[in-house]
Enzyme design. Sequence first.
Site, PDB file in Angstrom:
ATOM      1  N   HIS A   1       0.845  -1.204   0.000  1.00 19.64           N
ATOM      2  CA  HIS A   1       0.000   0.000   0.000  1.00 19.64           C
ATOM      3  C   HIS A   1       0.875   1.248   0.000  1.00 19.64           C
ATOM      4  O   HIS A   1       1.396   1.665   1.029  1.00 19.64           O
ATOM      5  CB  HIS A   1      -0.904   0.002   1.244  1.00 19.64           C
ATOM      6  CG  HIS A   1      -1.972   1.057   1.208  1.00 19.64           C
ATOM      7  ND1 HIS A   1      -3.264   0.806   1.605  1.00 19.64           N
ATOM      8  CD2 HIS A   1      -1.951   2.353   0.822  1.00 19.64           C
ATOM      9  CE1 HIS A   1      -3.993   1.917   1.466  1.00 19.64           C
ATOM     10  NE2 HIS A   1      -3.206   2.871   1.001  1.00 19.64           N
TER      11      HIS A   1
ATOM     12  N   ARG B   1       2.176   8.823  -6.667  1.00 21.32           N
ATOM     13  CA  ARG B   1       1.769  10.150  -7.168  1.00 21.32           C
ATOM     14  C   ARG B   1       1.950  10.346  -8.672  1.00 21.32           C
ATOM     15  O   ARG B   1       1.659  11.428  -9.175  1.00 21.32           O
ATOM     16  CB  ARG B   1       2.522  11.269  -6.433  1.00 21.32           C
ATOM     17  CG  ARG B   1       2.442  11.217  -4.913  1.00 21.32           C
ATOM     18  CD  ARG B   1       1.040  11.324  -4.400  1.00 21.32           C
ATOM     19  NE  ARG B   1       0.984  11.540  -2.948  1.00 21.32           N
ATOM     20  CZ  ARG B   1      -0.061  11.240  -2.195  1.00 21.32           C
ATOM     21  NH1 ARG B   1      -1.149  10.721  -2.749  1.00 21.32           N
ATOM     22  NH2 ARG B   1      -0.052  11.456  -0.903  1.00 21.32           N
TER      23      ARG B   1
ATOM     24  N   ASN C   1      -5.039   6.308  -6.970  1.00 20.18           N
ATOM     25  CA  ASN C   1      -5.637   7.653  -6.843  1.00 20.18           C
ATOM     26  C   ASN C   1      -4.675   8.732  -7.329  1.00 20.18           C
ATOM     27  O   ASN C   1      -4.349   9.673  -6.622  1.00 20.18           O
ATOM     28  CB  ASN C   1      -6.096   7.925  -5.406  1.00 20.18           C
ATOM     29  CG  ASN C   1      -4.951   7.934  -4.409  1.00 20.18           C
ATOM     30  OD1 ASN C   1      -3.908   7.310  -4.641  1.00 20.18           O
ATOM     31  ND2 ASN C   1      -5.129   8.614  -3.300  1.00 20.18           N
TER      32      ASN C   1
ATOM     33  N   HIS D   1     -10.665   0.964   1.497  1.00 19.62           N
ATOM     34  CA  HIS D   1     -10.435   2.129   2.365  1.00 19.62           C
ATOM     35  C   HIS D   1     -11.758   2.386   3.075  1.00 19.62           C
ATOM     36  O   HIS D   1     -12.742   2.753   2.449  1.00 19.62           O
ATOM     37  CB  HIS D   1     -10.010   3.315   1.483  1.00 19.62           C
ATOM     38  CG  HIS D   1      -9.990   4.651   2.180  1.00 19.62           C
ATOM     39  ND1 HIS D   1      -8.849   5.403   2.312  1.00 19.62           N
ATOM     40  CD2 HIS D   1     -10.971   5.387   2.763  1.00 19.62           C
ATOM     41  CE1 HIS D   1      -9.132   6.540   2.951  1.00 19.62           C
ATOM     42  NE2 HIS D   1     -10.413   6.557   3.231  1.00 19.62           N
TER      43      HIS D   1
ATOM     44  N   HIS E   1      -5.322  -0.217   5.878  1.00 20.61           N
ATOM     45  CA  HIS E   1      -4.957   0.626   7.037  1.00 20.61           C
ATOM     46  C   HIS E   1      -5.929   0.587   8.215  1.00 20.61           C
ATOM     47  O   HIS E   1      -6.565   1.589   8.541  1.00 20.61           O
ATOM     48  CB  HIS E   1      -4.678   2.067   6.611  1.00 20.61           C
ATOM     49  CG  HIS E   1      -5.593   2.670   5.564  1.00 20.61           C
ATOM     50  ND1 HIS E   1      -6.939   2.781   5.739  1.00 20.61           N
ATOM     51  CD2 HIS E   1      -5.338   3.199   4.343  1.00 20.61           C
ATOM     52  CE1 HIS E   1      -7.470   3.366   4.679  1.00 20.61           C
ATOM     53  NE2 HIS E   1      -6.518   3.616   3.812  1.00 20.61           N
TER      54      HIS E   1
ATOM     55  N   ASN F   1      -4.692   9.789   7.570  1.00 22.15           N
ATOM     56  CA  ASN F   1      -6.048   9.242   7.529  1.00 22.15           C
ATOM     57  C   ASN F   1      -5.998   7.745   7.215  1.00 22.15           C
ATOM     58  O   ASN F   1      -5.456   7.382   6.180  1.00 22.15           O
ATOM     59  CB  ASN F   1      -6.863   9.969   6.456  1.00 22.15           C
ATOM     60  CG  ASN F   1      -8.332   9.622   6.529  1.00 22.15           C
ATOM     61  OD1 ASN F   1      -8.808   9.154   7.561  1.00 22.15           O
ATOM     62  ND2 ASN F   1      -9.045   9.818   5.433  1.00 22.15           N
TER      63      ASN F   1
ATOM     64  N   ASP G   1       1.458   2.792   3.536  1.00 16.53           N
ATOM     65  CA  ASP G   1       0.579   3.900   3.140  1.00 16.53           C
ATOM     66  C   ASP G   1       1.423   5.154   2.870  1.00 16.53           C
ATOM     67  O   ASP G   1       1.011   6.276   3.163  1.00 16.53           O
ATOM     68  CB  ASP G   1      -0.505   4.187   4.180  1.00 16.53           C
ATOM     69  CG  ASP G   1      -1.672   4.991   3.591  1.00 16.53           C
ATOM     70  OD1 ASP G   1      -1.676   5.236   2.362  1.00 16.53           O
ATOM     71  OD2 ASP G   1      -2.575   5.367   4.360  1.00 16.53           O
TER      72      ASP G   1
ATOM     73  N   HIS H   1       3.860  14.307   0.431  1.00 18.53           N
ATOM     74  CA  HIS H   1       3.259  15.589   0.059  1.00 18.53           C
ATOM     75  C   HIS H   1       4.343  16.647  -0.060  1.00 18.53           C
ATOM     76  O   HIS H   1       5.415  16.526   0.534  1.00 18.53           O
ATOM     77  CB  HIS H   1       2.243  16.047   1.116  1.00 18.53           C
ATOM     78  CG  HIS H   1       0.977  15.255   1.107  1.00 18.53           C
ATOM     79  ND1 HIS H   1       0.126  15.232   0.018  1.00 18.53           N
ATOM     80  CD2 HIS H   1       0.408  14.465   2.045  1.00 18.53           C
ATOM     81  CE1 HIS H   1      -0.910  14.456   0.296  1.00 18.53           C
ATOM     82  NE2 HIS H   1      -0.763  13.969   1.510  1.00 18.53           N
TER      83      HIS H   1
HETATM   84 ZN    ZN Z   1      -6.628   4.825   2.281  1.00 17.87          ZN
END
Ligand code: ZN
Lengths: 421, 310
Positions: free
Chosen positions: A57, A61, A91, A176, A229, A275, A302, A306
């Site tokens: 996981h 980007r 994503n 998720h 997660h 999160n 995860d 950023h």
């Molecule tokens: Zn997630």
Amino acid sequence: MILIKSGKIADAEKTYTADILIENGKIKQIGENLSAKGAEEIDAEGLTIIPGMIDMHCHLREPGQEYKEDILSGSKAAVKGGFTSIVCMPNTDPVIDNAGLIAYVQERAKKVGLCKIYPTGAITTGLGGTQLTEMGELKAAGAVAFTDDGKPVSSGKMMRNALNYAKCLDALLILHEEDLDLRADGVMNEGYYSSMLGLRGINRAAEESMIARDIALAESLKCRIHIAHVSTRGGFDMIKKAKARGVSVTCETMPHYFSADDSWVVGYDSNTKVNPPLRTKDDVAAAIEAIKDGTVDAIATDHAPHHVDEKDVEYDIALFGISGFESALSLMVTHLLPAGVSLNKIAELTSKNPAKILRIPGGSIAEGEPADLTIFDENEKYVFTKADMVSRGKNSPFIGRELVGKAKYTVVDGVIKYKES
Amino acid sequence: MQLINKDLVGLEGVSAEEIAHILDSAKSMKDYLQQGVKKMPQLQNKSIVTLFYENSTRTKMSFDLAGKYLGASMSAIAASSSSIQKGETLLDTGRTLEARGIDIIIMRHPMSGAPEFLGRNISARVINAGDGMHEHPTQALLDMYTMQEKLGRLAGLKVAIIGDILHSRVARSNLHGLKTMGADVTLCGPGTLMPVEIEKTGVKVTYDIREAVKDADVVMGLRLQLERQKSGLLPSLREYNELFGVNSEVLKLAKPHALIMHPGPVNRGVEMDTDIIDHDRSVITEQVTNGVAVRMALLYIMTRKKEDIV
Ligand SMILES: [Zn+2]
């Protein structure tokens, strides 16, 4: 040819000391006092060797948000952290919801050539939650699982459809779990610390209620699910009970959920904003219990890099996410070994189980197997700093903390892809 | 005496000695003001800026007066000003102010933790004039000053704080300050407006206003933002007033000398009835006067360099 001398080898089953001879990308021989003419030697005396770690996981980007991370910078960070295979979430921008983008990620990964990268595809187009992706084609192109990660599949009806459709393709859904309405504008775990800090809390039920829904769906539809997660005691409990009933559910947790709790938000360091959020000390204890008792199948990062401008702002508006590749192994050594988790268990959670769940290669150290190895010093103490991070995202709450255990070599298909300098 | 921390972001963690020192200095400041001395030289050559990301005439005016009375050069940046509207980050704004040689930034911000975040990144001292739902330390200092002035002490006082505790930075600052000074604090409000696990701080929590007010030395109301009803936290203002409004009936349960306080502005007939606001035990107007004295004391203390202190 590479000859790794005198390392302590720990796979999911056993721990022993031996030499490993690698040839043509595969483990040729494991034994004592091996020698090979012309082989490059790694002196692994005092070091520990586990099957190459698989991070099931992470967020790379690319495409679309290369200012945060790209496949090159992410791969560098992954191998520095000891990972030989990583599974990236879809994503991105655009969302990986078609076979063309799966191919794009694979080509980029091949060109970068550091670790193995396995893409996942979205469950719904554009993560929109309303239209199923062409999972058949995506799977044929190489998507190892499907997930709308970053977002839940909010509609129960849609989730039911996704599960039934994935079942006919024998595809895995990674979920998720989050009730967005209940989470509302929360930014940290709801509890004593959110009350003290005046930050809006995220009640644990936002995660647990969705885990409950999807376990119930998987149970009644007889589908396979993987919960991403997991961060709360209640979540671990439900998964444990579901497994005992024979539900086909697996789950993962992250190093930050067994290493840090919501008291870390005091001081408003936005690197603690993630999160699901960092929970309480009791949840940290529950994560470690769940790791020990087999409820947790995998430890993943995860990894969510950023840009500094997205984190160096007021806590409320900072983005969620922790950059996790480089600290993950150290956090396992620092927090799990002293808690009585064996190296074998760590090998199981970081390689054997992820390989099994995703049906990808890896997970063992055996003659004839691909030579994917993580070689680390389980005793080295060091202070984790920004300089330890080659990821473009330096957003880690562990910066400045003393950690134990550090990757020294990462070997992928018999090639040293990372060596500590 | 100096404050231990560079910034005053809240009263959590501020010692009893520090609070007592601020309140003592405020007493001297109030004495000057009452003698009509409104031009003092203590803060000459000091530049102070008010950086307000939320409108607040009351608090801003109070700090402005405090700074001016002490001779400081005061300037103001409001949320409507050009650079902030252009999307300049808080950090950029803070660093620009620092480059201008500002000594103290007095900051109000709608997000909790913003003053602490800014203070950590610049060398100018930051005073929190209210951040999100976190703290509003100078309000609590002036509240405590008023209690001490009227009742002669803080230790052992029973203080009932009633209303929207969840969103109230005034409640949080008072809770920390009063507990540090040895007062007993009881919080009362509807379950939807009560922060979770707040009782872990050692305060009492009750949903019954009569229980909260019983034998209280101080009854403090909090402002209810009227939009709470729309966001589903309250069924109606009528029922809120019914269950949690401070009225003369409830006040009878408090000690005879009990003070009536409110940080203002008050929604008459919602959290407090009109006869309570104008009651002879109401010190709501005096709170405003004391606010200037307390803020003068704080500015004075926070502009002293170590070598200035004899
Ligand atoms: Zn997630």
